[in-house]
Design a protein around this motif. Structure first.
Motif, PDB file in Angstrom:
ATOM      1  N   HIS A 163       0.898  -1.170   0.000  1.00  0.00           N
ATOM      2  CA  HIS A 163       0.000   0.000   0.000  1.00  0.00           C
ATOM      3  C   HIS A 163       0.937   1.220   0.000  1.00  0.00           C
ATOM      4  O   HIS A 163       0.883   2.026   0.922  1.00  0.00           O
ATOM      5  CB  HIS A 163      -0.843   0.072   1.263  1.00  0.00           C
ATOM      6  CG  HIS A 163      -1.568  -1.174   1.682  1.00  0.00           C
ATOM      7  ND1 HIS A 163      -2.933  -1.223   1.799  1.00  0.00           N
ATOM      8  CD2 HIS A 163      -1.147  -2.410   2.067  1.00  0.00           C
ATOM      9  CE1 HIS A 163      -3.315  -2.430   2.243  1.00  0.00           C
ATOM     10  NE2 HIS A 163      -2.236  -3.168   2.406  1.00  0.00           N
ATOM     11  N   PHE A 165     -11.054  -5.692   2.558  1.00  0.00           N
ATOM     12  CA  PHE A 165     -10.547  -6.064   3.873  1.00  0.00           C
ATOM     13  C   PHE A 165     -11.691  -6.770   4.605  1.00  0.00           C
ATOM     14  O   PHE A 165     -12.571  -6.128   5.169  1.00  0.00           O
ATOM     15  CB  PHE A 165     -10.063  -4.821   4.632  1.00  0.00           C
ATOM     16  CG  PHE A 165      -9.429  -5.098   5.968  1.00  0.00           C
ATOM     17  CD1 PHE A 165      -8.918  -6.347   6.312  1.00  0.00           C
ATOM     18  CD2 PHE A 165      -9.309  -4.072   6.904  1.00  0.00           C
ATOM     19  CE1 PHE A 165      -8.323  -6.589   7.538  1.00  0.00           C
ATOM     20  CE2 PHE A 165      -8.706  -4.293   8.138  1.00  0.00           C
ATOM     21  CZ  PHE A 165      -8.216  -5.561   8.457  1.00  0.00           C
ATOM     22  N   HIS A 207      -7.756  -9.161   1.473  1.00  0.00           N
ATOM     23  CA  HIS A 207      -7.255  -9.203   2.848  1.00  0.00           C
ATOM     24  C   HIS A 207      -8.219 -10.060   3.675  1.00  0.00           C
ATOM     25  O   HIS A 207      -9.366  -9.663   3.886  1.00  0.00           O
ATOM     26  CB  HIS A 207      -7.267  -7.805   3.466  1.00  0.00           C
ATOM     27  CG  HIS A 207      -6.161  -6.901   3.039  1.00  0.00           C
ATOM     28  ND1 HIS A 207      -6.082  -6.344   1.797  1.00  0.00           N
ATOM     29  CD2 HIS A 207      -5.076  -6.452   3.726  1.00  0.00           C
ATOM     30  CE1 HIS A 207      -4.989  -5.576   1.740  1.00  0.00           C
ATOM     31  NE2 HIS A 207      -4.368  -5.627   2.889  1.00  0.00           N
ATOM     32  N   GLN A 221      -6.874 -11.793   9.089  1.00  0.00           N
ATOM     33  CA  GLN A 221      -5.782 -11.122   9.808  1.00  0.00           C
ATOM     34  C   GLN A 221      -5.978 -11.291  11.321  1.00  0.00           C
ATOM     35  O   GLN A 221      -5.028 -11.600  12.029  1.00  0.00           O
ATOM     36  CB  GLN A 221      -5.718  -9.633   9.422  1.00  0.00           C
ATOM     37  CG  GLN A 221      -4.543  -8.897  10.080  1.00  0.00           C
ATOM     38  CD  GLN A 221      -4.410  -7.445   9.626  1.00  0.00           C
ATOM     39  OE1 GLN A 221      -5.260  -6.923   8.883  1.00  0.00           O
ATOM     40  NE2 GLN A 221      -3.374  -6.783  10.077  1.00  0.00           N
ATOM     41  N   HIS A 225      -2.609 -12.268   4.182  1.00  0.00           N
ATOM     42  CA  HIS A 225      -2.524 -12.174   5.655  1.00  0.00           C
ATOM     43  C   HIS A 225      -2.525 -13.584   6.263  1.00  0.00           C
ATOM     44  O   HIS A 225      -1.488 -14.147   6.515  1.00  0.00           O
ATOM     45  CB  HIS A 225      -3.628 -11.319   6.305  1.00  0.00           C
ATOM     46  CG  HIS A 225      -3.270  -9.871   6.374  1.00  0.00           C
ATOM     47  ND1 HIS A 225      -2.301  -9.393   7.226  1.00  0.00           N
ATOM     48  CD2 HIS A 225      -3.728  -8.805   5.708  1.00  0.00           C
ATOM     49  CE1 HIS A 225      -2.176  -8.088   7.066  1.00  0.00           C
ATOM     50  NE2 HIS A 225      -3.030  -7.695   6.151  1.00  0.00           N
ATOM     51  N   CYS A 234       4.051  -7.476   8.940  1.00  0.00           N
ATOM     52  CA  CYS A 234       2.880  -6.972   9.660  1.00  0.00           C
ATOM     53  C   CYS A 234       2.777  -7.644  11.027  1.00  0.00           C
ATOM     54  O   CYS A 234       2.523  -6.984  12.037  1.00  0.00           O
ATOM     55  CB  CYS A 234       1.629  -7.209   8.813  1.00  0.00           C
ATOM     56  SG  CYS A 234       0.089  -6.872   9.666  1.00  0.00           S
ATOM     57  N   GLY A 287       0.556   1.915   8.522  1.00  0.00           N
ATOM     58  CA  GLY A 287      -0.050   1.531   9.792  1.00  0.00           C
ATOM     59  C   GLY A 287       0.428   0.215  10.361  1.00  0.00           C
ATOM     60  O   GLY A 287       0.718   0.102  11.560  1.00  0.00           O
TER      61      GLY A 287
HETATM   62  O1  NIG Z   1      -2.711  -5.038   5.261  1.00  0.00           O
HETATM   63  N1  NIG Z   1      -5.339  -4.815   7.282  1.00  0.00           N
HETATM   64  C1  NIG Z   1      -5.645  -3.980   6.487  1.00  0.00           C
HETATM   65  N2  NIG Z   1      -4.859  -3.146   5.788  1.00  0.00           N
HETATM   66  C2  NIG Z   1      -3.454  -2.947   5.999  1.00  0.00           C
HETATM   67  C3  NIG Z   1      -3.176  -1.967   7.088  1.00  0.00           C
HETATM   68  C4  NIG Z   1      -3.584  -0.609   6.729  1.00  0.00           C
HETATM   69  C5  NIG Z   1      -3.303   0.429   7.754  1.00  0.00           C
HETATM   70  O2  NIG Z   1      -3.236   0.174   8.974  1.00  0.00           O
HETATM   71  O3  NIG Z   1      -3.155   1.577   7.306  1.00  0.00           O
HETATM   72  C6  NIG Z   1      -2.773  -4.281   6.211  1.00  0.00           C
HETATM   73  O4  NIG Z   1      -2.286  -4.603   7.312  1.00  0.00           O
END
Ligand code: NIG
Ligand code: FE
Length: 418
Positions: A86, A226, A254, A257, A277, A302, A332
């Motif tokens: 991202h 997501f 996604h 997770q 994930h 992550c 993030g």
């Molecule tokens: O792949 N989990 C969802 N989306 C992203 C995190 C996006 C963010 O926190 O800005 C991920 O971990």
């Protein structure tokens, strides 16, 4: 222009034929050639062989290289194909990093208005030029550690203007032709605040307004959602995947997770190219994956960063699931696009062997972007996208000596980029 790379300690993933996914035991099969040469013609791999045979080969084929690069002591292997990032965003989120140190979880930070919505608010004020400039800096950064192909998601727009803006930036990156890029539409990354109580309206916006515009401008190759508690339900994901299929966008989603909601089984049913994930998986999830063509893309950066379980790579590989590794580079949950670190984490925390981690980061990453016929192995006719390491003993040394950049140079389309 013919370049000769000579005296290479070892070429890894040197394959005469383009090959695809390897499952189970075959995921350890890294074909290699020691004391080798490699010829590159313009942007393509021409051939490879043993140093002993070089003179004979050049004479018989009447080839006169224009440049020779001596690779004594060094390894050559395909550039990393990072199939989940991202990396178009506007602001880093280091305050959330401190919040996490102070004990808040990723979900608690999101509930307080941080997380994805925080990034979306900031992106709303950025111009396409600003976004492009910062994304190009990140691309330059990840090339330093060996990334030679990227998938990039939207998902920090979460509005008509915002999502189109970010996808247009990804299109501009593609058009620069620096490296192979695929674009994924992730408008279903989170419900914007104004739609919190009206999911239907946001789903309608994505399906009936955004998707047609995206298709008309050819802004995306894939569709992402997501699928997670407090984000998009399995049913909502299915609705979106059906809509995207009408525009030819395959799913790359996604899922799993934090919770296993049934998203994997549903994604496999929709012939997802990949499910990404998988930190939490059940028996049923593995069963549905192992007999499908869907690739499980694992994101250990992550897990490390937000301190959640690592995906059960060993179980998945042993069951026969196709496993890829990617960085998830985002502000993030994984603010790093370093695929060497990803490989080290896969070995140290997910019990993947160095050979498996290499295959997962190259040919399987390429397959998770449908680029396995162009990149991902050192094969005559494929693009000349590869890494030359510093002098090292073997591929095992790379994930072992973690935290060091082992990339000495990176070639993309036959051009030296690092
Ligand atoms: O792949 N989990 C969802 N989306 C992203 C995190 C996006 C963010 O926190 O800005 C991920 O971990
Ligand atoms: Fe992600």
């Amino acid at each position: 222009m013919i370049k000769l790379f000579s005296h290479i300690r070892e070429i890894l993933l040197a394959e005469c034929e383009p090959v695809g996914i390897r499952r189970k035991e075959r995921m350890k099969d890294v074909h290699s050639l020691s004391d080798a040469w490699l010829l590159v013609k313009d942007d393509q791999i021409l051939d490879f062989g043993k140093m002993d045979d070089l003179t004979c080969y050049l004479n018989t084929h009447g080839i006169y290289p224009t440049e020779e690069i001596n690779c004594t002591g060094r390894l050559i292997f395909p550039a990393f194909a990072d199939s989940h990032t991202h990396l178009v965003f506007t602001a880093t989120r280091e305050q959330e990093f401190v919040d996490k140190i102070n004990g808040l979880t990723y979900e608690e930070i999101a509930a307080r208005g941080g997380g994805i919505l925080n990034s979306a608010e900031k992106l709303a004020h950025a111009t396409e030029e600003e976004l492009l400039e910062s994304a190009m800096q990140r691309i330059n950064e990840v090339m330093q550690t060996g990334t030679g192909a990227l998938e990039i998601k939207s998902g920090y727009g979460l509005s008509m203007e915002g999502e189109l803006k970010i996808l247009r930036v990804i299109k501009s990156i593609k058009e620069k032709n620096i490296l192979p890029v695929k674009a994924t539409f992730l408008g279903a990354h989170a419900y914007p605040r104004m739609y919190k109580e009206n999911h239907t309206a946001y789903l309608d916006l994505l399906r009936h307004e955004l998707l047609p515009n995206i298709a008309a401008e050819q802004l995306a190759d894939y569709m992402d959602v997501f699928c997670e508690a407090n984000y998009f339900s399995v049913q909502e994901m299915e609705l979106l995947l059906e809509a995207a299929a009408k525009y030819g966008l395959k799913p790359k989603v996604h899922v799993n997770q934090f919770n296993s909601l049934g998203g994997i089984v549903a994604a496999v049913k929709h012939q997802a190219l990949s499910v990404d994930h998988l930190e939490v998986v059940t028996y049923d999830d593995i069963e549905s994956l192992k007999s499908s063509n869907t690739i499980a893309t694992l994101l250990p950066g992550c897990s490390l960063f937000i301190n959640i379980p690592f995906a059960p790579a060993r179980e998945l590989i042993d069951a026969g699931v196709a496993v890829a590794l990617a960085s998830d580079y985002n502000p993030g949950s994984a603010p790093s696009g370093n695929m060497q670190l990803v490989m080290s984490l896969a070995c140290m925390r997910m019990k993947m062997l160095p050979e498996e981690a290499l295959i997962a980061s190259t040919i399987h990453g390429a397959a998770a972007m449908e680029m396995q016929h162009q990149i991902g192995t050192i094969t005559p006719g494929k693009k000349a996208n590869f890494i030359i390491t510093h002098p090292v003993s073997s591929i095992t040394y790379l994930p072992y000596a973690f935290g060091t950049n082992h990339v000495s140079s990176l070639y993309i389309y036959g051009r030296r980029m690092v």
